[in-house]
Scaffold this motif. Structure first.
Motif, PDB file in Angstrom:
ATOM      1  N   PRO A   3      39.754  22.438  48.679  1.00 28.69           N
ATOM      2  CA  PRO A   3      38.672  23.427  48.537  1.00 28.69           C
ATOM      3  C   PRO A   3      39.086  24.844  48.942  1.00 28.69           C
ATOM      4  O   PRO A   3      38.620  25.815  48.349  1.00 28.69           O
ATOM      5  N   PHE A   4      39.954  24.980  49.931  1.00 32.80           N
ATOM      6  CA  PHE A   4      40.331  26.329  50.364  1.00 32.80           C
ATOM      7  C   PHE A   4      41.114  27.061  49.272  1.00 32.80           C
ATOM      8  O   PHE A   4      41.046  28.280  49.167  1.00 32.80           O
ATOM      9  N   LEU A   5      41.844  26.354  48.439  1.00 34.48           N
ATOM     10  CA  LEU A   5      42.551  26.987  47.324  1.00 34.48           C
ATOM     11  C   LEU A   5      41.572  27.481  46.261  1.00 34.48           C
ATOM     12  O   LEU A   5      41.750  28.555  45.679  1.00 34.48           O
ATOM     13  N   ILE A   6      40.547  26.710  46.024  1.00 34.92           N
ATOM     14  CA  ILE A   6      39.521  27.116  45.056  1.00 34.92           C
ATOM     15  C   ILE A   6      38.806  28.369  45.544  1.00 34.92           C
ATOM     16  O   ILE A   6      38.591  29.318  44.782  1.00 34.92           O
ATOM     17  N   VAL A   7      38.494  28.386  46.842  1.00 34.94           N
ATOM     18  CA  VAL A   7      37.827  29.557  47.421  1.00 34.94           C
ATOM     19  C   VAL A   7      38.760  30.770  47.377  1.00 34.94           C
ATOM     20  O   VAL A   7      38.341  31.877  47.036  1.00 34.94           O
ATOM     21  N   ALA A   8      40.042  30.564  47.694  1.00 34.84           N
ATOM     22  CA  ALA A   8      40.999  31.667  47.675  1.00 34.84           C
ATOM     23  C   ALA A   8      41.169  32.217  46.254  1.00 34.84           C
ATOM     24  O   ALA A   8      41.222  33.437  46.059  1.00 34.84           O
ATOM     25  N   LEU A   9      41.277  31.338  45.269  1.00 37.56           N
ATOM     26  CA  LEU A   9      41.387  31.795  43.884  1.00 37.56           C
ATOM     27  C   LEU A   9      40.133  32.543  43.442  1.00 37.56           C
ATOM     28  O   LEU A   9      40.206  33.542  42.721  1.00 37.56           O
ATOM     29  N   GLY A  10      38.972  32.074  43.858  1.00 35.40           N
ATOM     30  CA  GLY A  10      37.712  32.761  43.534  1.00 35.40           C
ATOM     31  C   GLY A  10      37.653  34.145  44.157  1.00 35.40           C
ATOM     32  O   GLY A  10      37.217  35.105  43.516  1.00 35.40           O
ATOM     33  N   ALA A  11      38.114  34.253  45.403  1.00 38.71           N
ATOM     34  CA  ALA A  11      38.118  35.552  46.083  1.00 38.71           C
ATOM     35  C   ALA A  11      39.094  36.509  45.402  1.00 38.71           C
ATOM     36  O   ALA A  11      38.786  37.698  45.217  1.00 38.71           O
ATOM     37  N   LEU A  12      40.265  36.023  45.014  1.00 38.31           N
ATOM     38  CA  LEU A  12      41.231  36.872  44.314  1.00 38.31           C
ATOM     39  C   LEU A  12      40.681  37.324  42.962  1.00 38.31           C
ATOM     40  O   LEU A  12      40.847  38.488  42.571  1.00 38.31           O
ATOM     41  N   GLY A  13      40.031  36.428  42.263  1.00 37.45           N
ATOM     42  CA  GLY A  13      39.434  36.778  40.981  1.00 37.45           C
ATOM     43  C   GLY A  13      38.332  37.818  41.135  1.00 37.45           C
ATOM     44  O   GLY A  13      38.237  38.758  40.339  1.00 37.45           O
ATOM     45  N   ALA A  14      37.520  37.655  42.165  1.00 33.90           N
ATOM     46  CA  ALA A  14      36.439  38.619  42.402  1.00 33.90           C
ATOM     47  C   ALA A  14      37.000  39.984  42.767  1.00 33.90           C
ATOM     48  O   ALA A  14      36.486  41.023  42.313  1.00 33.90           O
ATOM     49  N   ALA A  15      38.060  40.021  43.572  1.00 31.88           N
ATOM     50  CA  ALA A  15      38.676  41.292  43.945  1.00 31.88           C
ATOM     51  C   ALA A  15      39.289  41.981  42.723  1.00 31.88           C
ATOM     52  O   ALA A  15      39.163  43.194  42.556  1.00 31.88           O
ATOM     53  N   ALA A  16      39.947  41.206  41.878  1.00 33.79           N
ATOM     54  CA  ALA A  16      40.545  41.776  40.668  1.00 33.79           C
ATOM     55  C   ALA A  16      39.470  42.316  39.740  1.00 33.79           C
ATOM     56  O   ALA A  16      39.617  43.405  39.157  1.00 33.79           O
ATOM     57  N   LEU A  17      38.379  41.592  39.594  1.00 34.12           N
ATOM     58  CA  LEU A  17      37.281  42.044  38.743  1.00 34.12           C
ATOM     59  C   LEU A  17      36.654  43.324  39.290  1.00 34.12           C
ATOM     60  O   LEU A  17      36.348  44.256  38.531  1.00 34.12           O
ATOM     61  N   ALA A  18      36.468  43.399  40.602  1.00 34.89           N
ATOM     62  CA  ALA A  18      35.901  44.600  41.218  1.00 34.89           C
ATOM     63  C   ALA A  18      36.817  45.802  40.988  1.00 34.89           C
ATOM     64  O   ALA A  18      36.342  46.918  40.724  1.00 34.89           O
ATOM     65  N   LYS A  19      38.135  45.582  41.059  1.00 32.67           N
ATOM     66  CA  LYS A  19      39.081  46.677  40.845  1.00 32.67           C
ATOM     67  C   LYS A  19      39.033  47.172  39.405  1.00 32.67           C
ATOM     68  O   LYS A  19      39.061  48.382  39.149  1.00 32.67           O
ATOM     69  N   VAL A  20      38.936  46.258  38.459  1.00 30.26           N
ATOM     70  CA  VAL A  20      38.854  46.642  37.043  1.00 30.26           C
ATOM     71  C   VAL A  20      37.556  47.403  36.768  1.00 30.26           C
ATOM     72  O   VAL A  20      37.557  48.422  36.079  1.00 30.26           O
ATOM     73  N   ILE A  21      36.467  46.927  37.316  1.00 36.63           N
ATOM     74  CA  ILE A  21      35.174  47.595  37.110  1.00 36.63           C
ATOM     75  C   ILE A  21      35.188  48.990  37.723  1.00 36.63           C
ATOM     76  O   ILE A  21      34.690  49.955  37.128  1.00 36.63           O
ATOM     77  N   ALA A  22      35.774  49.151  38.911  1.00 35.53           N
ATOM     78  CA  ALA A  22      35.838  50.465  39.561  1.00 35.53           C
ATOM     79  C   ALA A  22      36.683  51.432  38.742  1.00 35.53           C
ATOM     80  O   ALA A  22      36.313  52.605  38.570  1.00 35.53           O
ATOM     81  N   ALA A  23      37.796  50.972  38.220  1.00 27.08           N
ATOM     82  CA  ALA A  23      38.660  51.841  37.409  1.00 27.08           C
ATOM     83  C   ALA A  23      37.951  52.263  36.124  1.00 27.08           C
ATOM     84  O   ALA A  23      38.030  53.431  35.711  1.00 27.08           O
ATOM     85  N   GLU A  24      37.253  51.346  35.497  1.00 24.15           N
ATOM     86  CA  GLU A  24      36.529  51.657  34.266  1.00 24.15           C
ATOM     87  C   GLU A  24      35.390  52.640  34.543  1.00 24.15           C
ATOM     88  O   GLU A  24      35.132  53.558  33.767  1.00 24.15           O
ATOM     89  N   THR A  25      34.718  52.472  35.672  1.00 23.67           N
ATOM     90  CA  THR A  25      33.638  53.379  36.049  1.00 23.67           C
ATOM     91  C   THR A  25      34.179  54.791  36.265  1.00 23.67           C
ATOM     92  O   THR A  25      33.582  55.772  35.808  1.00 23.67           O
ATOM     93  N   ARG A  26      35.327  54.905  36.959  1.00 22.51           N
ATOM     94  CA  ARG A  26      35.937  56.217  37.163  1.00 22.51           C
ATOM     95  C   ARG A  26      36.341  56.854  35.835  1.00 22.51           C
ATOM     96  O   ARG A  26      36.155  58.053  35.631  1.00 22.51           O
TER      97      ARG A  26
END
Length: 62
Positions: A3-26
């Protein structure tokens, strides 16, 4: 899969998505700012007066 790997992958995916959204917004805000700056130079200040019947503000008739 542990389960900790699933949570870690989810957190990495969420961070990557937030970074893409922030760059697109800028990027979009930069384009809008450039458009507004070019538009502001073209427009003259138009005095507005209140229409007593409707209460709306409209350009003053010269």
């Amino acid at each position: 899969m542990p389960p900790f790997l699933i949570v870690a992958l989810g957190a990495l995916g969420a961070a990557a998505l937030a970074k893409v959204i922030a760059a697109e917004t800028r990027r979009i805000n930069g384009a809008l700012d450039r458009h507004r700056a070019s538009e502001a130079g073209d427009m003259k200040a138009v005095p507005l007066e209140r229409d007593p019947v409707t209460g709306d503000y409209r350009p003053r008739q010269s």
